[in-house]
Design an enzyme around this catalytic site. Structure first.
Site, PDB file in Angstrom:
ATOM      1  N   ALA A 289     -15.299  -5.395  13.209  1.00 50.16           N
ATOM      2  CA  ALA A 289     -15.948  -5.276  11.899  1.00 50.16           C
ATOM      3  C   ALA A 289     -17.175  -4.404  12.015  1.00 50.16           C
ATOM      4  O   ALA A 289     -17.725  -4.209  13.105  1.00 50.16           O
ATOM      5  CB  ALA A 289     -16.364  -6.662  11.393  1.00 50.16           C
ATOM      6  N   GLU A 290     -17.589  -3.890  10.886  1.00 47.10           N
ATOM      7  CA  GLU A 290     -18.972  -3.442  10.734  1.00 47.10           C
ATOM      8  C   GLU A 290     -19.722  -4.722  10.411  1.00 47.10           C
ATOM      9  O   GLU A 290     -19.351  -5.451   9.482  1.00 47.10           O
ATOM     10  CB  GLU A 290     -19.077  -2.425   9.586  1.00 47.10           C
ATOM     11  CG  GLU A 290     -18.476  -1.080   9.915  1.00 47.10           C
ATOM     12  CD  GLU A 290     -19.230  -0.342  11.023  1.00 47.10           C
ATOM     13  OE1 GLU A 290     -20.432  -0.592  11.204  1.00 47.10           O
ATOM     14  OE2 GLU A 290     -18.605   0.477  11.715  1.00 47.10           O
TER      15      GLU A 290
ATOM     16  N   THR B 147     -17.517 -15.061   8.274  1.00 50.44           N
ATOM     17  CA  THR B 147     -18.935 -15.400   8.329  1.00 50.44           C
ATOM     18  C   THR B 147     -19.330 -16.345   7.200  1.00 50.44           C
ATOM     19  O   THR B 147     -18.729 -16.311   6.114  1.00 50.44           O
ATOM     20  CB  THR B 147     -19.771 -14.102   8.231  1.00 50.44           C
ATOM     21  OG1 THR B 147     -21.126 -14.434   7.979  1.00 50.44           O
ATOM     22  CG2 THR B 147     -19.286 -13.195   7.098  1.00 50.44           C
ATOM     23  N   ASP B 148     -20.367 -17.125   7.454  1.00 49.24           N
ATOM     24  CA  ASP B 148     -20.883 -18.001   6.392  1.00 49.24           C
ATOM     25  C   ASP B 148     -21.479 -17.196   5.235  1.00 49.24           C
ATOM     26  O   ASP B 148     -21.675 -17.729   4.147  1.00 49.24           O
ATOM     27  CB  ASP B 148     -21.922 -18.985   6.957  1.00 49.24           C
ATOM     28  CG  ASP B 148     -23.150 -18.330   7.571  1.00 49.24           C
ATOM     29  OD1 ASP B 148     -23.179 -17.087   7.684  1.00 49.24           O
ATOM     30  OD2 ASP B 148     -24.088 -19.071   7.937  1.00 49.24           O
ATOM     31  N   GLU B 149     -21.771 -15.903   5.478  1.00 52.63           N
ATOM     32  CA  GLU B 149     -22.407 -15.101   4.423  1.00 52.63           C
ATOM     33  C   GLU B 149     -21.500 -14.894   3.212  1.00 52.63           C
ATOM     34  O   GLU B 149     -21.981 -14.509   2.148  1.00 52.63           O
ATOM     35  CB  GLU B 149     -22.846 -13.737   4.974  1.00 52.63           C
ATOM     36  CG  GLU B 149     -23.904 -13.878   6.040  1.00 52.63           C
ATOM     37  CD  GLU B 149     -24.671 -12.590   6.321  1.00 52.63           C
ATOM     38  OE1 GLU B 149     -24.635 -11.659   5.508  1.00 52.63           O
ATOM     39  OE2 GLU B 149     -25.311 -12.543   7.367  1.00 52.63           O
TER      40      GLU B 149
ATOM     41  N   TYR C 157     -21.963  -5.930   3.076  1.00 52.20           N
ATOM     42  CA  TYR C 157     -21.321  -6.491   4.280  1.00 52.20           C
ATOM     43  C   TYR C 157     -20.553  -7.760   3.932  1.00 52.20           C
ATOM     44  O   TYR C 157     -19.351  -7.874   4.199  1.00 52.20           O
ATOM     45  CB  TYR C 157     -22.371  -6.784   5.365  1.00 52.20           C
ATOM     46  CG  TYR C 157     -21.874  -7.768   6.422  1.00 52.20           C
ATOM     47  CD1 TYR C 157     -20.853  -7.416   7.300  1.00 52.20           C
ATOM     48  CD2 TYR C 157     -22.407  -9.065   6.513  1.00 52.20           C
ATOM     49  CE1 TYR C 157     -20.375  -8.328   8.250  1.00 52.20           C
ATOM     50  CE2 TYR C 157     -21.937  -9.970   7.461  1.00 52.20           C
ATOM     51  CZ  TYR C 157     -20.919  -9.598   8.324  1.00 52.20           C
ATOM     52  OH  TYR C 157     -20.443 -10.494   9.248  1.00 52.20           O
TER      53      TYR C 157
ATOM     54  N   ALA D 175     -19.654  -8.945   1.085  1.00 56.40           N
ATOM     55  CA  ALA D 175     -18.585  -8.721   0.099  1.00 56.40           C
ATOM     56  C   ALA D 175     -17.339  -8.185   0.793  1.00 56.40           C
ATOM     57  O   ALA D 175     -16.210  -8.589   0.476  1.00 56.40           O
ATOM     58  CB  ALA D 175     -19.062  -7.749  -0.979  1.00 56.40           C
ATOM     59  N   SER D 176     -17.537  -7.288   1.774  1.00 56.39           N
ATOM     60  CA  SER D 176     -16.362  -6.733   2.461  1.00 56.39           C
ATOM     61  C   SER D 176     -15.695  -7.799   3.329  1.00 56.39           C
ATOM     62  O   SER D 176     -14.464  -7.847   3.437  1.00 56.39           O
ATOM     63  CB  SER D 176     -16.754  -5.502   3.295  1.00 56.39           C
ATOM     64  OG  SER D 176     -17.603  -5.865   4.370  1.00 56.39           O
ATOM     65  N   LYS D 177     -16.491  -8.696   3.933  1.00 52.68           N
ATOM     66  CA  LYS D 177     -15.901  -9.785   4.722  1.00 52.68           C
ATOM     67  C   LYS D 177     -15.149 -10.746   3.793  1.00 52.68           C
ATOM     68  O   LYS D 177     -14.068 -11.247   4.125  1.00 52.68           O
ATOM     69  CB  LYS D 177     -16.980 -10.547   5.493  1.00 52.68           C
ATOM     70  CG  LYS D 177     -17.628  -9.768   6.630  1.00 52.68           C
ATOM     71  CD  LYS D 177     -16.685  -9.417   7.771  1.00 52.68           C
ATOM     72  CE  LYS D 177     -16.213 -10.623   8.565  1.00 52.68           C
ATOM     73  NZ  LYS D 177     -15.388 -10.224   9.725  1.00 52.68           N
TER      74      LYS D 177
ATOM     75  N   ASN E 148     -25.035 -15.988  15.181  1.00 53.84           N
ATOM     76  CA  ASN E 148     -24.876 -16.101  16.638  1.00 53.84           C
ATOM     77  C   ASN E 148     -26.035 -15.430  17.365  1.00 53.84           C
ATOM     78  O   ASN E 148     -26.627 -14.473  16.868  1.00 53.84           O
ATOM     79  CB  ASN E 148     -23.614 -15.361  17.082  1.00 53.84           C
ATOM     80  CG  ASN E 148     -22.329 -16.053  16.723  1.00 53.84           C
ATOM     81  OD1 ASN E 148     -21.413 -16.122  17.526  1.00 53.84           O
ATOM     82  ND2 ASN E 148     -22.206 -16.575  15.513  1.00 53.84           N
TER      83      ASN E 148
ATOM     84  N   LEU F 183     -31.767  -9.660  14.578  1.00 56.00           N
ATOM     85  CA  LEU F 183     -33.112 -10.225  14.710  1.00 56.00           C
ATOM     86  C   LEU F 183     -33.507 -10.590  16.150  1.00 56.00           C
ATOM     87  O   LEU F 183     -34.524 -10.092  16.659  1.00 56.00           O
ATOM     88  CB  LEU F 183     -33.268 -11.462  13.808  1.00 56.00           C
ATOM     89  CG  LEU F 183     -34.674 -12.073  13.882  1.00 56.00           C
ATOM     90  CD1 LEU F 183     -35.682 -11.257  13.084  1.00 56.00           C
ATOM     91  CD2 LEU F 183     -34.675 -13.517  13.397  1.00 56.00           C
TER      92      LEU F 183
END
Ligand code: NAD
Ligand code: DAU
Length: 344
Positions: free
Chosen positions: A85-86, A127-129, A152, A154-156, A182, A192
């Site tokens: 993925a990106e 992802t949880d996003e 990001y 939205a694409s996932k 992670n 981060l």
């Protein structure tokens, strides 16, 4: 002998997953790693596996169905795990094209490929996003509505919906996993934790978006890898499993923890312009994974962070090499306008 195809295996989580497989099953698994080596893919992450007789690397784009079919048509594949993925939210704000291409079109191509190859299980690592964000209370559960806020996520989310549709339409044997943030070895230093560790070690400023009060649920990468493997082997087909670290922290908590551990001053922190559409809080309810897979995180935040910081200290050349290349142009583009004085 169980055969895994791992896409995106040269990236952060994919590489940790391949190490996890050989460490856990040794000669009882074969791993075929497919990665096109974007800026985030790094074969150094897999140096220790290269000599393993059961490891094969194919340099290919997940959108390139023709090459993948040619390379895989004679393989008997048990588990097909899509990590490719990106993956960086900030890059998706700068430009969403590659995110649509890899995370949506790429997923569609892999689903068709996996159907043609008749794989035993296809796992979409999500992802949880995709759930959007939370205020101070509540947790994401598997049937929380999908409300992504960044290109990001939205694409996932679109990838997840395609996977779901292949289950409903074609009865394809799929499982979707959704994990929180992670951290650990081999994480690209744009995210981060590795950014803050490496900037602190270089004596550079540590850019904190907005007020630094946004909350993430941090999970040590090996716990996530174990969860993905359990979902592949035992997950109920057509369903979703959430994984989280049970370690909610504000960004300020995380950054101050790193500075203290490295004996660096808090004056290195620099508050900068907030991320656009910055999700406030993610928090995961993983009780379904606990009940159905017997999974729970095993590494607490302090232990995981100690291991992670030790790894970045021991592998300075790994991240210095990354930070001396194209990454500098990204850093300038991303932070140049945000940070008052950029470090030379
Ligand atoms: P990463 O950016 O470190 O690695 C992605 C890998 O995919 C790289 O090796 C890259 O070369 C490869 N790749 C990208 N586009 C490709 C393409 N078109 N064809 C072939 N390979 C391609 O990402 P990561 O942090 O390891 O995340 C892996 C997966 O886990 C992603 O799907 C991400 O959405 C998901 N995820 C990540 C986190 C996290 O905190 N990092 C949390 C939950 C889920
Ligand atoms: O929740 C899972 C997701 O976690 C994954 O799907 C993504 O692939 C992964 O990148 C991660 O997304 P985040 O946007 O939460 O991670 P990131 O490390 O980019 O940022 C974590 C928090 O730190 C977020 O609130 C933004 C903030 N931040 C980040 C950077 C890079 C800063 O304050 N300063 C920074 O320089």
């Amino acid at each position: 002998m169980i055969t895994y195809v791992v896409t995106g295996g040269a990236g952060f989580i994919g590489a940790n997953f391949i190490h996890y497989l050989f460490k856990t099953y040794d000669d009882d698994v074969r791993v075929i790693n497919i990665d096109c080596l974007t800026y985030a893919g790094n074969l150094h992450n897999l140096k220790a596996c290269e000599a393993h007789p059961n490891y094969r690397f194919i340099k290919a784009d997940i959108c390139d169905s023709e090459t993948l079919l040619k390379e895989l048509k004679d393989e008997s594949i048990d588990y097909f795990i899509n990590f490719a993925a990106e993956s960086h939210v900030d890059r998706s704000i700068l430009g969403s094209g590659p995110f649509v291409q890899t995370n949506i079109v790429g997923t569609q191509r892999l689903l068709d490929l996996a159907r043609t190859l008749d794989v035993k299980r296809y796992v979409q690592v999500s992802t949880d996003e995709v759930y959007g964000d939370l205020d101070e209370t509540g947790f994401f559960v598997e049937d929380t509505p999908i409300q992504p806020n960044s290109p990001y996520s939205a694409s996932k989310a679109a990838g997840d919906l395609l996977v779901r549709s292949y289950y409903e339409t074609h009865k394809m044997p799929v499982v979707i996993t959704r994990c929180s943030n992670n951290y650990g070895p081999y994480q690209f230093p744009e995210k981060l934790i590795p950014l803050m560790i490496s900037n602190a070690l270089e004596g550079k400023s540590l850019p904190i978006y907005g007020t630094g009060t946004n909350v993430r649920d941090w999970i040590y990468v090996e716990d996530h890898c174990r969860g993905v493997d359990m979902a592949a082997r035992k997950g109920v087909l057509g369903t979703v499993y959430n994984f989280g670290g049970d370690s909610e922290r504000t960004n300020l908590d995380v950054v101050k923890w790193i500075l203290k551990s490295l004996d660096k001053p808090e004056s290195l922190m620099e508050y900068v312009e907030d991320r656009k559409g910055h999700d406030f809080r993610y928090a995961i309810d993983f009780s379904k994974a606990k009940a159905e897979l017997g999974w729970k995180p095993s590494v607490d935040f302090e232990t995981g962070m100690e291991r992670t910081i030790a790894w970045y200290l021991d592998n300075r050349s790994w991240w210095e090499c990354i930070k001396s290349g194209d990454y500098q142009a990204y850093y300038e583009k991303m932070y140049g306008k945000k940070v008052g004085k950029l470090d030379e």
